[in-house]
Motif scaffolding. Structure first.
Motif, PDB file in Angstrom:
ATOM      1  N   ASN A 125      61.138  38.395  18.990  1.00  0.00           N
ATOM      2  CA  ASN A 125      62.134  39.186  19.983  1.00  0.00           C
ATOM      3  C   ASN A 125      62.054  40.472  19.748  1.00  0.00           C
ATOM      4  N   GLN A 126      61.567  40.970  18.499  1.00  0.00           N
ATOM      5  CA  GLN A 126      61.273  42.362  18.410  1.00  0.00           C
ATOM      6  C   GLN A 126      60.346  42.998  19.128  1.00  0.00           C
ATOM      7  N   GLN A 127      59.146  42.048  19.043  1.00  0.00           N
ATOM      8  CA  GLN A 127      58.137  42.624  19.818  1.00  0.00           C
ATOM      9  C   GLN A 127      58.218  42.719  21.200  1.00  0.00           C
ATOM     10  N   GLN A 128      59.011  41.514  21.822  1.00  0.00           N
ATOM     11  CA  GLN A 128      59.511  41.686  23.283  1.00  0.00           C
ATOM     12  C   GLN A 128      60.115  42.893  23.528  1.00  0.00           C
ATOM     13  N   ASP A 129      61.265  43.147  22.844  1.00  0.00           N
ATOM     14  CA  ASP A 129      62.006  44.366  22.928  1.00  0.00           C
ATOM     15  C   ASP A 129      61.201  45.616  23.117  1.00  0.00           C
ATOM     16  N   ALA A 130      60.390  45.498  21.898  1.00  0.00           N
ATOM     17  CA  ALA A 130      59.609  46.827  21.966  1.00  0.00           C
ATOM     18  C   ALA A 130      58.626  46.969  23.080  1.00  0.00           C
ATOM     19  N   LEU A 131      57.885  45.845  23.478  1.00  0.00           N
ATOM     20  CA  LEU A 131      56.944  45.953  24.692  1.00  0.00           C
ATOM     21  C   LEU A 131      57.709  46.327  25.903  1.00  0.00           C
ATOM     22  N   LYS A 132      59.203  45.752  26.196  1.00  0.00           N
ATOM     23  CA  LYS A 132      59.810  46.102  27.354  1.00  0.00           C
ATOM     24  C   LYS A 132      60.219  47.795  27.203  1.00  0.00           C
ATOM     25  N   GLU A 133      60.541  48.288  26.055  1.00  0.00           N
ATOM     26  CA  GLU A 133      60.501  49.654  25.711  1.00  0.00           C
ATOM     27  C   GLU A 133      59.567  50.491  26.344  1.00  0.00           C
ATOM     28  N   MET A 134      58.284  50.019  25.678  1.00  0.00           N
ATOM     29  CA  MET A 134      57.451  50.812  26.240  1.00  0.00           C
ATOM     30  C   MET A 134      56.841  50.864  27.693  1.00  0.00           C
ATOM     31  N   ARG A 135      57.006  49.662  28.440  1.00  0.00           N
ATOM     32  CA  ARG A 135      56.906  49.537  29.709  1.00  0.00           C
ATOM     33  C   ARG A 135      57.867  50.497  30.656  1.00  0.00           C
ATOM     34  N   GLN A 136      58.796  50.667  30.250  1.00  0.00           N
ATOM     35  CA  GLN A 136      59.937  51.602  30.772  1.00  0.00           C
ATOM     36  C   GLN A 136      59.527  53.054  30.449  1.00  0.00           C
ATOM     37  N   GLU A 137      58.833  53.183  29.342  1.00  0.00           N
ATOM     38  CA  GLU A 137      58.600  54.757  29.002  1.00  0.00           C
ATOM     39  C   GLU A 137      57.326  54.800  29.920  1.00  0.00           C
ATOM     40  N   LEU A 138      56.334  53.754  30.044  1.00  0.00           N
ATOM     41  CA  LEU A 138      55.214  53.897  30.823  1.00  0.00           C
ATOM     42  C   LEU A 138      55.615  54.230  32.278  1.00  0.00           C
ATOM     43  N   SER A 139      56.761  53.632  32.750  1.00  0.00           N
ATOM     44  CA  SER A 139      57.188  53.817  34.288  1.00  0.00           C
ATOM     45  C   SER A 139      57.790  54.980  34.414  1.00  0.00           C
ATOM     46  N   SER A 140      58.386  55.467  33.356  1.00  0.00           N
ATOM     47  CA  SER A 140      59.040  56.972  33.288  1.00  0.00           C
ATOM     48  C   SER A 140      57.826  58.005  33.538  1.00  0.00           C
ATOM     49  N   LEU A 141      56.874  57.989  32.836  1.00  0.00           N
ATOM     50  CA  LEU A 141      55.649  58.459  32.765  1.00  0.00           C
ATOM     51  C   LEU A 141      55.014  58.894  33.983  1.00  0.00           C
TER      52      LEU A 141
END
Length: 435
Positions: A125-141
């Motif tokens: 679950n922690q890995q999934q949350d981290a991956l989701k947050e990383m995708r959001q950051e990439l989308s913002s960038l």
């Protein structure tokens, strides 16, 4: 004697069930291994049936009285232990110390497995949350990079063609949509100066804008005005009816209202009809509308006032269906829009009312506008013909036939008066018409 079957995930659990239900004197008949665990067949004594009891009238021998009841093992010829207690003692004697230790450690191992699974799930679950947050950051960038790249591209265009960039900015400030402004500016001549190019763009917009001057009053038939609430449909119908009555006579004009929702709607249009001198009727449904249209079949002009609904209101669909059911009466539908609305609001309004065939549109409240570029963009992009312009509440004076030159000129004057940076502060509190 009764026989029972017991199931457990291992021998320990199955024997515990036998002991709990039948007691320690139960007899184990057989045990089998299954994919889901262990099956044990056990038997226990019950009180003798009446038919097996000896007859009191018959004499019994002393030997038969002293003889014990044979066990199940003696009956089936099994030499194994008869009771559950004996079986447990035998298993404990035959089991090695290592097996006993492993047997005791089974719950501990299971607990360790459960704990490790819980830790693994938490880590997942922690890995999934981290991956989701990383995708959001990439989308913002990505969005930021796209914005920066588009800005650089725009700067490069303005550097190569500064006049085009200036004209594009003026059209956008005038209220013209971005897509239409870019399309129009692409046709601007390279060798012309700023004033000539600006006049060229205004002429190009005028050529793209379609109008149908005096379309309703010049043609006989049935005309229905559609549109959202608050656009001024009732007042516009009164203006059209008054002009038609003045031109053709009051006996040649009739008004039908479908507005059964707004309080005082019929009374308002009836008051206009009484002042004008024409007939006014109310229809509750499509059948009554058909009857009234047949009743007024000899009139030159029949105006239908529909109820005003938001484009998000489900009742709008019902009203449009009513108009479709009376398509045999050859009703000409016109969309009434406020010229001072936002571009997206007008665009969505046109999309909703396209379910029926629109002959054109009537623009109202021009006297309340600070810009006309938005409504011009909607009309051009949707190829919607403008028929009449209303710029006040007076009946019937504040209604005129649409003119392309008047609309474009008015839009340019409003931009000059309210859109330019050096003049907008001087007129921020002045809402009078600019034409």
């Amino acid at each position: 004697m009764k026989i029972r079957r017991f199931y457990g995930k291992d021998m320990r659990e199955a024997l515990k069930q036998v002991k709990d239900e039948l007691g320690g004197e139960a007899v184990i008949m057989s045990n089998k291994k299954h994919a889901d665990g262990i099956e044990i067949v056990a038997a226990y004594d019950k009180e003798p049936d009446a038919q097996l009891m000896p007859n009191k009238s018959e004499p019994t021998s002393k030997a038969s009285q002293t003889r014990k009841t044979p066990t199940l093992s003696e009956i089936i010829g099994d030499s194994g232990p008869d009771s559950l207690k004996a079986l447990l003692e035998k298993q404990s004697q035959s089991a090695s110390p290592t097996q006993i230790k492993d047997l005791k450690q089974v719950p501990e191992k299971q607990q360790q497995v459960y704990s490790s699974n819980a830790v693994a799930a938490q880590q997942n679950n922690q890995q999934q949350d981290a991956l989701k947050e990383m995708r959001q950051e990439l989308s913002s960038l990505r969005h930021i990079l796209q914005f920066q790249v588009s800005g650089l591209i725009e700067q490069e265009k303005n550097r190569k063609h500064p006049l085009h960039g200036y004209l594009l900015q003026r059209l956008q400030q005038m209220g013209i949509s971005d897509a239409l402004a870019e399309e129009v500016v692409s046709y601007a001549p390279e060798e012309a100066d700023e004033r000539q190019s600006w006049l060229f763009l205004l002429k190009l917009l005028a050529n793209r804008l379609q109008t149908k001057p005096d379309d309703i009053l010049s043609q006989p038939g049935v005309v229905a005005l559609m549109g959202p609430t608050g656009t001024g449909k009732t007042t516009t119908i009164a203006k059209l009816a008054a002009q038609a009555a003045h031109k053709y006579g009051v006996e040649q004009v009739a008004i039908i209202t479908l507005d059964n929702y707004r309080i005082g709607a019929y009374e308002q249009i009836a008051t206009y009809g009484k002042i004008i001198g024409c007939s006014v009727k109310q229809a509750q449904n499509s059948n009554e509308l058909s009857d009234l249209l047949y009743q007024f079949r000899n009139k030159r002009l029949v105006l239908v006032d529909t109820a005003g609904f938001s484009q998000k209101d489900a009742r709008l669909i019902k009203q449009l269906e009513t108009m479709k059911q009376n398509s045999c009466a050859n009703i000409r539908n016109y969309l009434v829009m406020q010229a001072n609305c936002q571009y997206r609001v007008m665009q969505q309004t046109v999309n909703e009312y396209r379910q029926i065939s629109l002959q054109g549109c009537i623009l109202t409240k021009l006297d309340e506008c600070y810009s006309l570029g938005e409504v011009i963009s909607v009309a051009i992009e949707n190829k919607l013909k403008i028929c009449y312009l209303a710029d006040g509440q007076r009946v019937p004076e504040d209604l005129q036939s649409a003119s392309t030159k008047f609309l474009i000129t008015s839009a340019a004057k409003l931009y000059k008066k309210y859109g330019l940076i050096h003049t907008s502060a001087n007129h921020v509190n002045n809402a009078v018409v600019a034409v």
